[in-house]
Write an enzyme that holds these catalytic residues in place. Structure first.
Site, PDB file in Angstrom:
ATOM      1  N   GLU A   1       0.807  -1.208   0.000  1.00 52.03           N
ATOM      2  CA  GLU A   1       0.000   0.000   0.000  1.00 52.03           C
ATOM      3  C   GLU A   1       0.842   1.261   0.000  1.00 52.03           C
ATOM      4  O   GLU A   1       2.003   1.259   0.402  1.00 52.03           O
ATOM      5  CB  GLU A   1      -0.966  -0.008   1.172  1.00 52.03           C
ATOM      6  CG  GLU A   1      -0.301  -0.098   2.510  1.00 52.03           C
ATOM      7  CD  GLU A   1      -1.338  -0.317   3.620  1.00 52.03           C
ATOM      8  OE1 GLU A   1      -1.757  -1.463   3.790  1.00 52.03           O
ATOM      9  OE2 GLU A   1      -1.690   0.654   4.282  1.00 52.03           O
TER      10      GLU A   1
ATOM     11  N   CYS B   1       3.617   8.375   0.659  1.00 48.84           N
ATOM     12  CA  CYS B   1       4.341   7.483   1.557  1.00 48.84           C
ATOM     13  C   CYS B   1       4.370   6.118   0.859  1.00 48.84           C
ATOM     14  O   CYS B   1       3.311   5.555   0.571  1.00 48.84           O
ATOM     15  CB  CYS B   1       3.554   7.443   2.863  1.00 48.84           C
ATOM     16  SG  CYS B   1       4.095   6.203   4.005  1.00 48.84           S
TER      17      CYS B   1
ATOM     18  N   CYS C   1       7.301  -6.966   6.855  1.00 47.54           N
ATOM     19  CA  CYS C   1       8.521  -6.420   7.457  1.00 47.54           C
ATOM     20  C   CYS C   1       9.050  -7.439   8.455  1.00 47.54           C
ATOM     21  O   CYS C   1       8.285  -8.063   9.182  1.00 47.54           O
ATOM     22  CB  CYS C   1       8.228  -5.095   8.154  1.00 47.54           C
ATOM     23  SG  CYS C   1       9.713  -4.360   8.877  1.00 47.54           S
TER      24      CYS C   1
ATOM     25  N   CYS D   1       8.215  -4.693  15.027  1.00 52.51           N
ATOM     26  CA  CYS D   1       7.916  -3.751  16.110  1.00 52.51           C
ATOM     27  C   CYS D   1       6.531  -4.117  16.651  1.00 52.51           C
ATOM     28  O   CYS D   1       5.615  -4.406  15.885  1.00 52.51           O
ATOM     29  CB  CYS D   1       7.946  -2.316  15.594  1.00 52.51           C
ATOM     30  SG  CYS D   1       9.563  -1.888  14.923  1.00 52.51           S
TER      31      CYS D   1
ATOM     32  N   CYS E   1       3.195  -2.332  15.309  1.00 51.82           N
ATOM     33  CA  CYS E   1       3.064  -2.030  13.879  1.00 51.82           C
ATOM     34  C   CYS E   1       2.346  -3.132  13.109  1.00 51.82           C
ATOM     35  O   CYS E   1       2.659  -4.314  13.260  1.00 51.82           O
ATOM     36  CB  CYS E   1       4.452  -1.799  13.299  1.00 51.82           C
ATOM     37  SG  CYS E   1       4.447  -1.556  11.513  1.00 51.82           S
TER      38      CYS E   1
ATOM     39  N   ASN F   1      -1.778   5.196  16.180  1.00 56.08           N
ATOM     40  CA  ASN F   1      -3.008   4.734  15.520  1.00 56.08           C
ATOM     41  C   ASN F   1      -3.275   3.309  15.970  1.00 56.08           C
ATOM     42  O   ASN F   1      -2.436   2.431  15.723  1.00 56.08           O
ATOM     43  CB  ASN F   1      -2.835   4.713  14.000  1.00 56.08           C
ATOM     44  CG  ASN F   1      -2.977   6.087  13.397  1.00 56.08           C
ATOM     45  OD1 ASN F   1      -3.960   6.784  13.642  1.00 56.08           O
ATOM     46  ND2 ASN F   1      -1.993   6.479  12.626  1.00 56.08           N
TER      47      ASN F   1
ATOM     48  N   CYS G   1       0.604   2.925   7.600  1.00 57.51           N
ATOM     49  CA  CYS G   1       0.757   1.964   6.509  1.00 57.51           C
ATOM     50  C   CYS G   1       0.792   0.531   7.022  1.00 57.51           C
ATOM     51  O   CYS G   1       1.265   0.268   8.102  1.00 57.51           O
ATOM     52  CB  CYS G   1       2.058   2.246   5.791  1.00 57.51           C
ATOM     53  SG  CYS G   1       1.815   2.891   4.163  1.00 57.51           S
TER      54      CYS G   1
END
Ligand code: SAH
Ligand code: SF4
Length: 359
Positions: free
Chosen positions: A95, A116, A123, A127, A130, A301, A344
Site C-alpha cells: 500500500e 508514503c 517487514c 515492532c 506495527c 493509531n 501503513c
C-alpha cells in the site's frame, strides 16, 4: 522485478540502460527516448514507444519486462489522507498513502502532496505496535515496484506528487540497494524529477546501514523512528534495539550528521503508558539536542488485535511542551480522520483478513 531472469526496464538507472543499449549495438540517444517514454509519457508497453524502430522494440521486449502494479482499493477523500492498495505481479499486496499539504511534514510546503511508499512486502523487524510487521516478511520490492507506486497514484488522482517519504510497509534500509536505485530514478531529471531534499527515508534504526547511507552523495533526508528514549522502553516495543541499542544508533546518527551536514528527524509515536512519561520526554530532548534533530510526535493509531492506545490529548500536549521548554524543535501531528489515517500496513492487513474470512 525480475521474471524468468529478465530485469524490469524501470529498474535501470540511465547509465545501466545506456550500457545495455550499447550492447545491443544501439546509439546512445535511444536511452533518452526510452526514459522519455517511461517517465514522461508513461507508456505501459514497450510496443507503444513509437519512435523506436520495430526490431528494437521487439528486442527490448525480449530482453526486459515492463511491469505494472494494479490498483485494487482506495480509501479516503481528496482533502484527507488517501490510501491505495496495490496488487503486484506475484499477487502480493502493498500500500501507499497520499498525504495532502495540510497534513504533510518533512519539508513539504503548503501546496505540496506527499506520497508514503512501501519498500517491502511485510517487514521482518516486528515492532510490537506495527501492522506491517504482524504477518512477517515476504520479500523486498524491486526499484520499479517502488517507482510504480508514484506513477500509479499520480495516474489515479491526476495530481502531481512533490514529496516522497519511505515510511510505508517495510524497512527501507533493509532493502537499501533497491531503494537507492529507485531514489536515483525518482530524483533524476530524466526520471521523475523530484528533488533529493523532498525525499525522506525512515528507519527503525539499522545502525550499519545508516552509516552506509551517510556515504551516499544524494542529499536525501533521514528520519529515525526512535519511539523510546531509553533501552528499556525501546526493547519493549522494538526488537531491533536488542541488536543496535540507543547508543549504537545515536552514534551512527552522529556519523550521518557529520557526513551530511543535514538535519535529522526523530519520529516518536506516543503510546499511552509505554513511552509518554515526562522522563522519556526529557531524555528524548537530550538525544535531539545531541544531534540537533527535530522531533515529530505522532499519536499512535490503534491496530486491531494489538493492545496499545494513544495517550489523551492533554498528555500529548504535555509531552510536546516539555520538548519545547527544552528548546527542541518539535511538532505534534493532530490529524483528523483517525480511521483512514491509520499507518501503513493496516489496509493490507485488513484486506488479507477479510479475504481469509471469505474463503
Ligand atoms: N520501517 C521504517 C519505515 C516504515 S514505518 C520505520 O520503522 O521507520 C513508518 C513509521 O510509521 C515509523 O515511524 C513507524 O514506527 C510508524 N508506525 C508504525 N505503526 C504505527 C501506528 N500504528 N501508529 C503510528 N505510527 C506507526
Ligand atoms: Fe517494520 Fe517499521 Fe513496522 Fe517496525 S515500524 S515493523 S521496522 S515497518
Amino acid at each position: 522485478m525480475k521474471s524468468a531472469g529478465k530485469t524490469d526496464i524501470k529498474s535501470l538507472v540511465f547509465a545501466e540502460l545506456l550500457e545495455r543499449l550499447r550492447n545491443l549495438g544501439e546509439p546512445s540517444y535511444r536511452a533518452s527516448q526510452i526514459t522519455d517514454w517511461l517517465y514522461k509519457k508513461r507508456v505501459d508497453t514497450i510496443d507503444k514507444m513509437s519512435n523506436l524502430p520495430g526490431p528494437l522494440r521487439q528486442r527490448l521486449s525480449e530482453t526486459f519486462t515492463l511491469g505494472k502494479i494494479d490498483l485494487v482499493r482506495v480509501l479516503g477523500a481528496r482533502d484527507t489522507t488517501r490510501k491505495f492498495l496495490f496488487r503486484l505481479a506475484d499477487q502480493n499486496l502493498i500500500e501507499s498513502v497520499l498525504i495532502p499539504a495540510s497534513l504533510a511534514l518533512y519539508g513539504a510546503k503548503s501546496d505540496r502532496r506527499t506520497i508514503c511508499v512501501s519498500t517491502q512486502v511485510g517487514c521482518a523487524y516486528g515492532c510490537k505496535f506495527c501492522a506491517s510487521g504482524l504477518e512477517g516478511f515476504s520479500r523486498n520490492l524491486s526499484p520499479n515496484e517502488i517507482i510504480d507506486q508514484l506513477i500509479a497514484v499520480e495516474r489515479a488522482t491526476d495530481e502531481k506528487i512533490d514529496n516522497v517519504v519511505f515510511m510505508g510497509m517495510g524497512e527501507p534500509l533493509a532493502n537499501l540497494e533497491n531503494v537507492l536505485a529507485a531514489i536515483r530514478i525518482i530524483n533524476a531529471e530524466w526520471g521523475l524529477g523530484i528533488g533529493a531534499r523532498h525525499i525522506t527515508i525512515s528507519t527503525s534504526g539499522l545502525a550499519p546501514q545508516i552509516r552506509k547511507l551517510a556515504e551516499e552523495p544524494l542529499q536525501i533526508r533521514l528520519a529515525v523512528s526512535l519511539h523510546g528514549a531509553t533501552d528499556e522502553v525501546r526493547n519493549r516495543i522494538m526488537p531491533i534495539n536488542r541488536r543496535y541499542n540507543i547508543e549504537t544508533l545515536l552514534s551512527a546518527c552522529d556519523y550521518y550528521k557529520a557526513h551530511k551536514k543535514q538535519h535529522l528527524t526523530f519520529e516518536y509515536i506516543l503510546i499511552a503508558d509505554v513511552n509518554d512519561s515526562g522522563k522519556q520526554a526529557h531524555l528524548l530532548s537530550r538525544h535531539a539536542q545531541r544531534l540537533s534533530a527535530k522531533v515529530n510526535l505522532i499519536p499512535y493509531n490503534t491496530v486491531s488485535g494489538l493492545p496499545w492506545t494513544r495517550p489523551s490529548e492533554r498528555r500529548q500536549e504535555e509531552f510536546l511542551s516539555i520538548l519545547r521548554s527544552d528548546r527542541v524543535p518539535a511538532t505534534l501531528r493532530r490529524e483528523k480522520g483517525h480511521d483512514i489515517d491509520a499507518a501503513c500496513g493496516q489496509l493490507r492487513l485488513q484486506t488479507e483478513r477479510e479475504a481469509r474470512v471469505a474463503l
